[in-house]
Design a protein around this motif. Sequence first.
Motif, PDB file in Angstrom:
ATOM      1  N   ILE A 150      16.509   9.979  57.233  1.00 45.37           N
ATOM      2  CA  ILE A 150      15.637  10.477  58.301  1.00 45.37           C
ATOM      3  C   ILE A 150      14.543   9.440  58.508  1.00 45.37           C
ATOM      4  O   ILE A 150      13.925   8.973  57.547  1.00 45.37           O
ATOM      5  CB  ILE A 150      15.052  11.845  57.931  1.00 45.37           C
ATOM      6  N   ASN A 151      14.313   9.084  59.750  1.00 45.07           N
ATOM      7  CA  ASN A 151      13.349   8.025  60.038  1.00 45.07           C
ATOM      8  C   ASN A 151      12.475   8.420  61.215  1.00 45.07           C
ATOM      9  O   ASN A 151      12.796   9.334  61.969  1.00 45.07           O
ATOM     10  CB  ASN A 151      14.079   6.703  60.294  1.00 45.07           C
ATOM     11  N   LEU A 152      11.361   7.729  61.365  1.00 45.13           N
ATOM     12  CA  LEU A 152      10.383   8.067  62.398  1.00 45.13           C
ATOM     13  C   LEU A 152      10.902   7.832  63.813  1.00 45.13           C
ATOM     14  O   LEU A 152      10.418   8.452  64.756  1.00 45.13           O
ATOM     15  CB  LEU A 152       9.094   7.269  62.174  1.00 45.13           C
ATOM     16  N   ALA A 153      11.893   6.973  63.977  1.00 45.73           N
ATOM     17  CA  ALA A 153      12.449   6.695  65.297  1.00 45.73           C
ATOM     18  C   ALA A 153      13.571   7.658  65.665  1.00 45.73           C
ATOM     19  O   ALA A 153      14.049   7.643  66.793  1.00 45.73           O
ATOM     20  CB  ALA A 153      12.960   5.259  65.363  1.00 45.73           C
ATOM     21  N   GLY A 154      14.005   8.482  64.727  1.00 44.00           N
ATOM     22  CA  GLY A 154      15.082   9.419  64.996  1.00 44.00           C
ATOM     23  C   GLY A 154      16.452   8.760  65.115  1.00 44.00           C
ATOM     24  O   GLY A 154      17.372   9.333  65.688  1.00 44.00           O
ATOM     25  N   ILE A 155      16.590   7.569  64.560  1.00 41.76           N
ATOM     26  CA  ILE A 155      17.861   6.835  64.627  1.00 41.76           C
ATOM     27  C   ILE A 155      18.854   7.474  63.663  1.00 41.76           C
ATOM     28  O   ILE A 155      18.536   7.713  62.501  1.00 41.76           O
ATOM     29  CB  ILE A 155      17.647   5.351  64.262  1.00 41.76           C
ATOM     30  N   LYS A 156      20.068   7.737  64.160  1.00 43.30           N
ATOM     31  CA  LYS A 156      21.106   8.320  63.324  1.00 43.30           C
ATOM     32  C   LYS A 156      22.305   7.389  63.141  1.00 43.30           C
ATOM     33  O   LYS A 156      23.191   7.679  62.363  1.00 43.30           O
ATOM     34  CB  LYS A 156      21.576   9.653  63.895  1.00 43.30           C
ATOM     35  N   MET A 169      14.673  16.799  51.593  1.00 43.62           N
ATOM     36  CA  MET A 169      15.891  16.072  51.862  1.00 43.62           C
ATOM     37  C   MET A 169      15.541  14.821  52.657  1.00 43.62           C
ATOM     38  O   MET A 169      14.702  14.850  53.534  1.00 43.62           O
ATOM     39  CB  MET A 169      16.872  16.950  52.629  1.00 43.62           C
ATOM     40  N   TYR A 170      16.199  13.739  52.356  1.00 41.97           N
ATOM     41  CA  TYR A 170      15.893  12.461  52.980  1.00 41.97           C
ATOM     42  C   TYR A 170      16.949  11.993  53.979  1.00 41.97           C
ATOM     43  O   TYR A 170      16.743  11.013  54.668  1.00 41.97           O
ATOM     44  CB  TYR A 170      15.700  11.391  51.897  1.00 41.97           C
ATOM     45  N   PHE A 171      18.059  12.723  54.037  1.00 50.09           N
ATOM     46  CA  PHE A 171      19.141  12.334  54.936  1.00 50.09           C
ATOM     47  C   PHE A 171      19.275  13.337  56.078  1.00 50.09           C
ATOM     48  O   PHE A 171      19.023  14.525  55.905  1.00 50.09           O
ATOM     49  CB  PHE A 171      20.479  12.266  54.185  1.00 50.09           C
ATOM     50  N   GLU A 217       5.494   6.548  48.716  1.00 49.80           N
ATOM     51  CA  GLU A 217       5.462   7.699  47.814  1.00 49.80           C
ATOM     52  C   GLU A 217       6.711   7.697  46.942  1.00 49.80           C
ATOM     53  O   GLU A 217       7.769   7.243  47.359  1.00 49.80           O
ATOM     54  CB  GLU A 217       5.420   9.004  48.615  1.00 49.80           C
ATOM     55  N   PHE A 218       6.561   8.208  45.742  1.00 50.52           N
ATOM     56  CA  PHE A 218       7.728   8.380  44.896  1.00 50.52           C
ATOM     57  C   PHE A 218       8.564   9.517  45.463  1.00 50.52           C
ATOM     58  O   PHE A 218       8.038  10.485  45.980  1.00 50.52           O
ATOM     59  CB  PHE A 218       7.334   8.712  43.462  1.00 50.52           C
ATOM     60  N   ARG A 219       9.850   9.386  45.389  1.00 50.40           N
ATOM     61  CA  ARG A 219      10.737  10.446  45.846  1.00 50.40           C
ATOM     62  C   ARG A 219      11.882  10.557  44.861  1.00 50.40           C
ATOM     63  O   ARG A 219      12.140   9.660  44.079  1.00 50.40           O
ATOM     64  CB  ARG A 219      11.258  10.161  47.253  1.00 50.40           C
ATOM     65  N   SER A 220      12.527  11.677  44.905  1.00 50.49           N
ATOM     66  CA  SER A 220      13.696  11.867  44.039  1.00 50.49           C
ATOM     67  C   SER A 220      14.836  12.343  44.906  1.00 50.49           C
ATOM     68  O   SER A 220      14.648  13.131  45.826  1.00 50.49           O
ATOM     69  CB  SER A 220      13.410  12.860  42.924  1.00 50.49           C
ATOM     70  N   ILE A 221      16.002  11.836  44.631  1.00 48.46           N
ATOM     71  CA  ILE A 221      17.179  12.239  45.379  1.00 48.46           C
ATOM     72  C   ILE A 221      18.291  12.574  44.394  1.00 48.46           C
ATOM     73  O   ILE A 221      18.324  12.054  43.284  1.00 48.46           O
ATOM     74  CB  ILE A 221      17.646  11.162  46.382  1.00 48.46           C
TER      75      ILE A 221
END
Length: 77
Positions: free
Chosen positions: A11-17, A1-3, A67-71
Motif C-alpha cells: 500500500i502506497n501514498l500514490a495508490g499504485i497497484k 496490513m501493508y499489502f 517506523e518499525f513494522r512487522s509482517i
Amino acid sequence: MYFNDDTDVLINLAGIKDPELLHQAEEDITNLAMTNIYNQQYEKFNTETLKDIHRIIFGQIYDWAGEFRSIKAKRAA
C-alpha cells in the motif's frame, strides 16, 4: 496490513497497484531523496538515525516510512 487486498503490492501514498509502476516510482523518488541523506550530518548512527534515513528515503511513497513494522509471511497456496 501493508499489502493491497487484491495484489501483492505494498500500500502506497500514490495508490499504485501495479508492481512495475511502483518499482519505477520508488526508483525515481528514492534517487532524489538520497541527495538529502548525503547532505545530512548525523552525530550518532543508531536506531533513530536509521529510522530517520528510512523516512527521508521512503516517506513520499509510504506512510509507514521511518517506523518499525512487522509482517507475517504469506503461506503458499
